[in-house]
Structures are given as structure tokens and as C-alpha cells.
Design a protein around this motif. Structure first.
Motif, mmCIF file in Angstrom:
data_model
loop_
_atom_site.group_PDB
_atom_site.id
_atom_site.type_symbol
_atom_site.label_atom_id
_atom_site.label_comp_id
_atom_site.label_asym_id
_atom_site.label_seq_id
_atom_site.Cartn_x
_atom_site.Cartn_y
_atom_site.Cartn_z
ATOM 1 N N GLY A 30 6.581 2.171 -5.852
ATOM 2 C CA GLY A 30 6.582 1.633 -4.827
ATOM 3 C C GLY A 30 7.518 1.970 -3.660
ATOM 4 N N ARG A 31 7.053 1.630 -2.610
ATOM 5 C CA ARG A 31 7.981 1.944 -1.291
ATOM 6 C C ARG A 31 9.555 1.469 -1.545
ATOM 7 N NH1 ARG A 31 10.826 4.189 0.978
ATOM 8 N NH2 ARG A 31 10.775 5.206 3.226
ATOM 9 N N VAL A 32 9.378 0.320 -2.005
ATOM 10 C CA VAL A 32 10.624 -0.620 -2.327
ATOM 11 C C VAL A 32 10.874 -0.648 -3.968
ATOM 12 C CG1 VAL A 32 11.744 -2.971 -1.837
ATOM 13 C CG2 VAL A 32 10.269 -1.877 -0.087
ATOM 14 N N SER A 33 12.074 -0.702 -4.288
ATOM 15 C CA SER A 33 12.207 -0.723 -5.664
ATOM 16 C C SER A 33 12.791 -2.275 -5.832
ATOM 17 C CB SER A 33 13.246 0.507 -5.966
ATOM 18 O OG SER A 33 14.404 0.548 -5.329
ATOM 19 N N ASP B 234 4.262 1.132 -19.292
ATOM 20 C CA ASP B 234 3.776 2.323 -18.604
ATOM 21 C C ASP B 234 3.455 2.299 -16.881
ATOM 22 O OD1 ASP B 234 3.481 3.855 -20.898
ATOM 23 O OD2 ASP B 234 1.385 3.400 -21.426
ATOM 24 N N LYS B 235 3.569 1.042 -16.866
ATOM 25 C CA LYS B 235 3.633 0.768 -15.338
ATOM 26 C C LYS B 235 4.997 0.543 -14.399
ATOM 27 C CE LYS B 235 -0.488 -2.360 -15.922
ATOM 28 N NZ LYS B 235 -1.300 -3.649 -16.122
ATOM 29 N N THR B 236 5.950 0.772 -15.346
ATOM 30 C CA THR B 236 7.269 0.853 -14.712
ATOM 31 C C THR B 236 8.098 1.992 -14.998
ATOM 32 O OG1 THR B 236 8.070 -0.225 -16.797
ATOM 33 C CG2 THR B 236 7.441 -2.035 -14.896
ATOM 34 N N PHE B 237 9.032 2.378 -13.984
ATOM 35 C CA PHE B 237 9.808 3.462 -14.061
ATOM 36 C C PHE B 237 11.239 2.981 -14.076
ATOM 37 C CE2 PHE B 237 12.842 6.576 -12.439
ATOM 38 C CZ PHE B 237 12.123 7.964 -13.153
ATOM 39 N N ILE B 238 12.130 3.137 -15.310
ATOM 40 C CA ILE B 238 13.487 2.415 -15.349
ATOM 41 C C ILE B 238 14.438 3.248 -15.078
ATOM 42 C CG2 ILE B 238 14.819 1.508 -17.360
ATOM 43 C CD1 ILE B 238 12.695 -0.630 -16.254
ATOM 44 N N SER B 239 15.509 2.926 -14.394
ATOM 45 C CA SER B 239 16.604 3.537 -14.099
ATOM 46 C C SER B 239 17.852 2.816 -14.562
ATOM 47 C CB SER B 239 16.694 3.859 -12.536
ATOM 48 O OG SER B 239 18.000 4.393 -12.199
ATOM 49 N N ASN C 106 0.605 -1.226 -0.053
ATOM 50 C CA ASN C 106 -0.036 -0.011 -0.077
ATOM 51 C C ASN C 106 0.960 1.266 -0.041
ATOM 52 O OD1 ASN C 106 -2.767 -1.377 0.080
ATOM 53 N ND2 ASN C 106 -1.972 -1.904 2.176
ATOM 54 N N ARG C 107 2.034 1.339 0.682
ATOM 55 C CA ARG C 107 2.804 2.409 0.790
ATOM 56 C C ARG C 107 3.619 2.826 -0.608
ATOM 57 N NH1 ARG C 107 6.217 3.081 5.744
ATOM 58 N NH2 ARG C 107 6.890 0.990 5.489
ATOM 59 N N VAL C 108 3.801 4.012 -0.790
ATOM 60 C CA VAL C 108 4.665 4.472 -2.004
ATOM 61 C C VAL C 108 5.489 5.481 -1.663
ATOM 62 C CG1 VAL C 108 2.566 3.956 -3.502
ATOM 63 C CG2 VAL C 108 2.843 6.370 -2.557
ATOM 64 N N ALA C 109 6.259 5.639 -2.552
ATOM 65 C CA ALA C 109 7.451 6.718 -2.367
ATOM 66 C C ALA C 109 7.212 7.581 -3.565
ATOM 67 C CB ALA C 109 8.686 6.023 -2.378
ATOM 68 N N HIS C 110 8.037 8.728 -3.587
ATOM 69 C CA HIS C 110 7.872 9.668 -4.815
ATOM 70 C C HIS C 110 9.210 10.123 -5.480
ATOM 71 C CE1 HIS C 110 4.068 10.127 -3.077
ATOM 72 N NE2 HIS C 110 3.629 10.383 -4.091
ATOM 73 N N LEU C 111 9.233 10.289 -6.680
ATOM 74 C CA LEU C 111 10.564 10.422 -7.338
ATOM 75 C C LEU C 111 10.236 11.781 -8.145
ATOM 76 C CD1 LEU C 111 11.463 7.427 -9.251
ATOM 77 C CD2 LEU C 111 12.653 8.280 -7.414
ATOM 78 N N ALA D 97 0.874 3.915 -8.987
ATOM 79 C CA ALA D 97 2.171 3.813 -8.608
ATOM 80 C C ALA D 97 2.956 2.973 -9.388
ATOM 81 C CB ALA D 97 2.421 3.328 -7.050
ATOM 82 N N LYS D 98 4.108 3.227 -9.953
ATOM 83 C CA LYS D 98 4.700 2.653 -10.915
ATOM 84 C C LYS D 98 5.931 1.787 -10.085
ATOM 85 C CE LYS D 98 4.485 5.650 -14.862
ATOM 86 N NZ LYS D 98 5.037 6.295 -15.918
ATOM 87 N N ALA D 99 6.204 0.585 -10.806
ATOM 88 C CA ALA D 99 7.245 -0.352 -10.210
ATOM 89 C C ALA D 99 8.621 0.304 -10.413
ATOM 90 C CB ALA D 99 7.242 -1.551 -10.738
ATOM 91 N N PHE D 100 9.554 0.794 -9.488
ATOM 92 C CA PHE D 100 10.921 1.434 -9.877
ATOM 93 C C PHE D 100 11.848 0.329 -10.118
ATOM 94 C CE2 PHE D 100 14.294 4.685 -7.788
ATOM 95 C CZ PHE D 100 14.949 4.430 -8.897
ATOM 96 N N LEU D 101 12.254 -0.087 -11.346
ATOM 97 C CA LEU D 101 12.828 -0.867 -11.712
ATOM 98 C C LEU D 101 14.683 -0.199 -11.941
ATOM 99 C CD1 LEU D 101 11.063 -2.970 -14.219
ATOM 100 C CD2 LEU D 101 11.040 -3.160 -11.753
#
Length: 338
Positions: free
Chosen positions: A15-18, A85-90, A3-8, A51-55
Motif C-alpha cells: 500500500g502507498r501508506v503503511s 499472505d496479505k501482509t508484509f511484516i517489518s 488504488n495507489r501502491v508502492a514497492h519494496l 498489494a500487501k499491507a506493510f505492517l
């Protein structure tokens, strides 16, 4: 359900955990596409709407130093295009292949982002680009100006840094906004510079991607001796896990296991929860290539630690009773805290 999220960047919910993807390509052919894909999908599907998954991936994440990690992602998006569109790629890059050294000249940064874009394929755009290490031969201000040019050309949309000092972060951010800084943070990697980067990032509004929050898997207690390493496991080369250091470092693990058992969570979840407790801008970055481990890690971000538990774990971290360095030595060590 997580349920928890973080922000970039102030407004991108993740997601609170990447999710670190490095070990999906170690050794080459060691992990199946099916397992890796299910691991990524499980993390995405567990997040709340919006929320997107931070990969987190790398231009050089493979046993060969090539782009296998990104090619795997390209195959994932080809099979599951809706997940783009559901993921944020670093992605980390900017390393001279075969030399383990950074080159943050404009020419090499351009080569790097173009290599990444080609390997990722047409279905997913690079979201955040990080030079993997700070190049001592290129002023930080010049590097950031080059990155800003590449961003404005449309190669990526956010700039990140990796393994930099608090001073370097401040200098870089003064040139162009840094969205995230990636540093190692765990109960056995909590130096004064770690604290300084976390504090500076909070002041500047920069997220901290805290990699190896469970100590490269050592802090969960499954490695009791060097005999537990599988053939080809790169961790066997870490000085902290050498014959002369591993028994000493297991003492810290025993303390962590006892606290986790008393809390009723797994050791991995406890370690991740402590890292997350360092600040809302600190995003634990564990790696996994199995769906069940991805979900276990994500659930660590939902564990609420009591003040006494945080204090007890922080005391273990600050005691710093660890033998051996964070990396193998040589080239890796000289570029830490750049």
C-alpha cells in the motif's frame, strides 16, 4: 478504495501508506484485540488485488518493553490465517531490554530474531528485520554481514535499517542490499539529514518508511494543551510538547489546519500526502489502532497535491520553526542519525 501502491525491494507491491502498530500496546491492555484486529483488517481489505499491507511492529513495542506487540499479531493471524499472505511484516529489534540502547553484535541480533519468530508464532514469517538503532560499537559492515547470515539461514527475507544517516545507509547497502530504511519524516521533522537519507535511498533503490508523518498526532490539531493528554500518554514526555514549547509549536498546526480545510481533506491526510509527495519510494508510516483512522490514513496516500500546495507545505517544513527535540532526551537522542 485505495488504488495507489508502492514497492519494496523492486518487486513487492504494498500500500502507498503503511501501518504502524506500536500504539496498539500502549498502555498494556489499553486497546482491545477486537479494535486492533479490525484496524489491521480494514487496511488490508482496502488495498487493490496483488498489494500487501506493510505492517510495522517492534520486538519491544509495549509499556513493559516486552513482546506484547508481536503476541497480538500472533493472535490476529491465529484468528485470520488468510491474512498472513496479505501482509508484509517489518519488525524492529536489537535493543537491550531495559537500557534503551542497541546491541548489534551477532549474538544479540540472533537472540532478537529468534525472540521475534517465537512471539509471532507459526502462521506468519518475519518479512523484514530492522535493527532499531545503529550500534556505535559495531562497524556497520560487520552488522550487515551478520544480518546477511541470518537472512540466508531463513530467519527473514529482507534487511532494513532504522534511524541511520545517509552515509551509514550507503555503507550498509554496499555490503548487502537494504530493502527499506525507517526514519522520522513530517512537517515538523524535516532536517537536512532527512533530505539526505531520502535522496540517497532514491539513488540506491531503497524504500523510505517515513514514521510519525503526522507528528505523533500533534499536527492534526486535537491537542491544544498538555491537559489534552490522557493519563499514561507517553507523548506528554516529549520536549516538543512540554509546557514551555507546546504553545509555540501550535502555530505550525494552525497553518496546517488552514491548508487542510481549504483543500477539503483532513489534517492527517494532508500531512501524509505531503510526505508521500517527497518521492515514490517514500512510504508514509502512520500508526493507528482503530479501523476508521486506518482508512483515513490510507486515503491520505491518494490525495493529489498541486505544486503550489507542495511548495507551501515544504516552506513550512523547511522553516523549521519548532521548539524541542524529536525525542525525550538522553539515550534516545544519542542514537538518532546513527
Amino acid at each position: 478504495m485505495v488504488n495507489r501502491v508502492a514497492h519494496l525491494g523492486g518487486n513487492i507491491a504494498v500500500g502507498r501508506v503503511s501501518h504502524g502498530l506500536m500504539m496498539m500496546c500502549f498502555p498494556v491492555g489499553g486497546k482491545s484485540d477486537e479494535d486492533c484486529f479490525e484496524s489491521i483488517k480494514a487496511g488490508v481489505d482496502a488495498l487493490p488485488a496483488g498489494a500487501k499491507a506493510f505492517l510495522n511492529a517492534g520486538e519491544f513495542y509495549s509499556s513493559t518493553g516486552g513482546t506484547e506487540n508481536l503476541e497480538l499479531l500472533a493472535r490476529f493471524y491465529a484468528k485470520y490465517p488468510d491474512y498472513a499472505d496479505k501482509t508484509f511484516i517489518s519488525v524492529k529489534g536489537g535493543i537491550v531490554r531495559g537500557k534503551r540502547m542497541p546491541d548489534c553484535s551477532m549474538d544479540n541480533l540472533r537472540r532478537s530474531v529468534e525472540t521475534i519468530t517465537k512471539a509471532l508464532g507459526p502462521l506468519k514469517k518475519l518479512d523484514l528485520y530492522e535493527p532499531a538503532r545503529i550500534d556505535p560499537n559495531v562497524p556497520v559492515e560487520d552488522m550487515m554481514q551478520s544480518l546477511a547470515v541470518l537472512l540466508k539461514e531463513g530467519h527473514f527475507t529482507h534487511i532494513g535499517l532504522s534511524e541511520c544517516s545517509a552515509k551509514t545507509l550507503r555503507r550498509a547497502h554496499a555490503v548487502y542490499p537494504v530493502t527499506a530504511v525507517e526514519i522520522e519524516v513530517s512537517l515538523w521533522s524535516y532536517e537536512q539529514e532527512t533530505k539526505d537519507v531520502i535522496a540517497t535511498a532514491a539513488e540506491l533503490g531503497v524504500a523510505v518508511a517515513a514514521y510519525s508523518p503526522i507528528g505523533r498526532g500533534f499536527l492534526i490539531g486535537k491537542i491544544k494543551s498538555r491537559a489534552d493528554f490522557a493519563e499514561g500518554d507517553f507523548r506528554a514526555g516529549l520536549s516538543r510538547l512540554s509546557d514551555e514549547n507546546i504553545d509555540h509549536n501550535l502555530r505550525m498546526v494552525e497553518e496546517i489546519l488552514a491548508i487542510a480545510e481549504n483543500k477539503g481533506v483532513t489534517p492527517a491526510q494532508l500531512c501524509i500526502a505531503w510526505v508521500a509527495a517527497l518521492g515514490p519510494h517514500v512510504i508514509p508510516l502512520p500508526g493507528s489502532s482503530k479501523a476508521e483512522r486506518t482508512l483515513e490514513n490510507l486515503q491520505g496516500g491518494d490525495v493529489e497535491l498541486k505544486a503550489q500546495e507542495v511548495a507551501e507545505l515544504t516552506a513550512i517544513a523547511e522553516r523549521g520553526d519548532v521548539k524541542g527535540g524529536r525525542y525525550f532526551g538522553g539515550a534516545e537522542m544519542q542514537y538518532l542519525w546513527g
